[in-house]
Design a protein around this motif. Structure first.
Motif, PDB file in Angstrom:
ATOM      1  N   TRP A  78       0.626  -1.339   0.075  1.00 35.78           N
ATOM      2  CA  TRP A  78      -0.035   0.052  -0.089  1.00 35.78           C
ATOM      3  C   TRP A  78       1.024   1.327   0.200  1.00 35.78           C
ATOM      4  O   TRP A  78       0.423   2.366  -0.486  1.00 35.78           O
ATOM      5  CB  TRP A  78      -0.936   0.086   1.244  1.00 35.78           C
ATOM      6  CG  TRP A  78      -0.348   0.312   2.561  1.00 35.78           C
ATOM      7  CD1 TRP A  78       0.228  -0.557   3.377  1.00 35.78           C
ATOM      8  CD2 TRP A  78       0.003   1.684   3.073  1.00 35.78           C
ATOM      9  NE1 TRP A  78       0.736   0.143   4.487  1.00 35.78           N
ATOM     10  CE2 TRP A  78       0.526   1.149   4.366  1.00 35.78           C
ATOM     11  CE3 TRP A  78      -0.338   2.939   2.824  1.00 35.78           C
ATOM     12  CZ2 TRP A  78       0.895   2.301   5.099  1.00 35.78           C
ATOM     13  CZ3 TRP A  78       0.041   3.939   3.528  1.00 35.78           C
ATOM     14  CH2 TRP A  78       0.923   3.673   4.578  1.00 35.78           C
ATOM     15  N   LEU A 122      -6.700  -3.056   3.005  1.00 33.56           N
ATOM     16  CA  LEU A 122      -5.391  -2.598   2.195  1.00 33.56           C
ATOM     17  C   LEU A 122      -4.201  -2.416   2.931  1.00 33.56           C
ATOM     18  O   LEU A 122      -3.385  -2.792   2.405  1.00 33.56           O
ATOM     19  CB  LEU A 122      -5.896  -1.291   1.365  1.00 33.56           C
ATOM     20  CG  LEU A 122      -5.009  -0.904   0.200  1.00 33.56           C
ATOM     21  CD1 LEU A 122      -5.079  -1.874  -0.882  1.00 33.56           C
ATOM     22  CD2 LEU A 122      -5.203   0.431  -0.063  1.00 33.56           C
ATOM     23  N   LYS A 141      -7.652  -0.063  -5.603  1.00 34.96           N
ATOM     24  CA  LYS A 141      -6.624  -0.074  -4.625  1.00 34.96           C
ATOM     25  C   LYS A 141      -5.560   0.965  -4.874  1.00 34.96           C
ATOM     26  O   LYS A 141      -5.232   1.588  -3.875  1.00 34.96           O
ATOM     27  CB  LYS A 141      -5.988  -1.530  -4.720  1.00 34.96           C
ATOM     28  CG  LYS A 141      -7.183  -2.721  -4.359  1.00 34.96           C
ATOM     29  CD  LYS A 141      -6.696  -4.309  -4.499  1.00 34.96           C
ATOM     30  CE  LYS A 141      -7.354  -5.280  -4.248  1.00 34.96           C
ATOM     31  NZ  LYS A 141      -6.979  -6.563  -4.714  1.00 34.96           N
ATOM     32  N   ALA A 145      -4.703   3.725  -2.136  1.00 36.58           N
ATOM     33  CA  ALA A 145      -3.095   3.686  -1.636  1.00 36.58           C
ATOM     34  C   ALA A 145      -2.922   5.170  -1.852  1.00 36.58           C
ATOM     35  O   ALA A 145      -2.005   5.896  -0.969  1.00 36.58           O
ATOM     36  CB  ALA A 145      -2.426   2.837  -2.394  1.00 36.58           C
TER      37      ALA A 145
END
Length: 209
Positions: A78, A122, A141, A145
């Protein structure tokens, strides 16, 4: 005798050649830093504008930089991808570097409830898990991030309301250096942080624009 790594940069104008070179596992990408080969491979073809190619180069180039800056220690995905997304939009002007919002903000704001809910999972997601799922899930994602790193790097220092999160990044890097373990670094970074409140503040920050 001190040894120095030699890194190769390959820029492909033909998509088929690029896919053949990076292999089936990475053929979905437009660029990749391969630490095993010490190689940066970039696809520059089709309808992509020069600036899009530069975004990819800055993104993958950050992965290359972090590989050495972190002394070749595996960094939490991440954080690695979040920083790479943060740096892909870097603007250099007058000898100064700035990091404005990128196009990822559109998806983040459009899917903010889903992104906010995704944060706890995540942060603990493995490298393989980050790239699992369909294109939309993977894209979210990336956007999430990026949103976390942007919030920690720019949102937190700008508002005393978020000062409880000011130690997250320093604690992460300190623990990573000491333990060489990204999972322990994650734990140290978020120790004492209420994830529920973090999610609420993250969402509030982005809702306010």
């Amino acid at each position: 005798v001190e040894q120095t790594d030699v890194n190769v940069v390959r820029i492909f104008e033909n998509e088929a050649d690029y896919k053949r070179h990076v292999g089936p596992k990475h053929e979905f990408s437009d660029g990749i830093w391969n630490p095993g080969l010490r190689e940066l491979a970039i696809l520059s073809c089709g309808n992509k504008k020069a600036e899009e190619t530069m975004d990819i180069m800055r993104h993958e180039g950050f992965h290359q930089y972090l590989f050495y800056a972190a002394d070749k220690i595996i960094v939490s995905t991440w954080l690695n991808e979040g920083y790479a997304c943060f740096c892909e939009g870097a603007v250099i002007k007058g000898g100064r570097v700035s990091f404005p919002e990128t196009g990822r903000v559109d998806q983040l704001l459009r899917e903010l409830p889903a992104a906010t809910a995704l944060i706890p999972k995540l942060i603990k997601t493995s490298h393989e898990g980050f790239y699992a799922g369909n294109d939309q899930q993977i894209s979210l994602k990336y956007a999430t991030a990026w949103g976390i790193v942007y919030f920690l790097c720019k949102g937190v220092p700008s508002n005393r309301k978020y000062e409880a999160y000011a130690t997250i990044l320093p604690d992460y890097w300190k623990t990573l250096k000491e333990t060489r373990d990204c999972e322990k670094a994650n734990e140290a970074a978020f120790e004492g942080v209420s994830m529920e409140k973090f999610q609420k503040d993250f969402s509030e920050f982005w809702q306010k624009g």
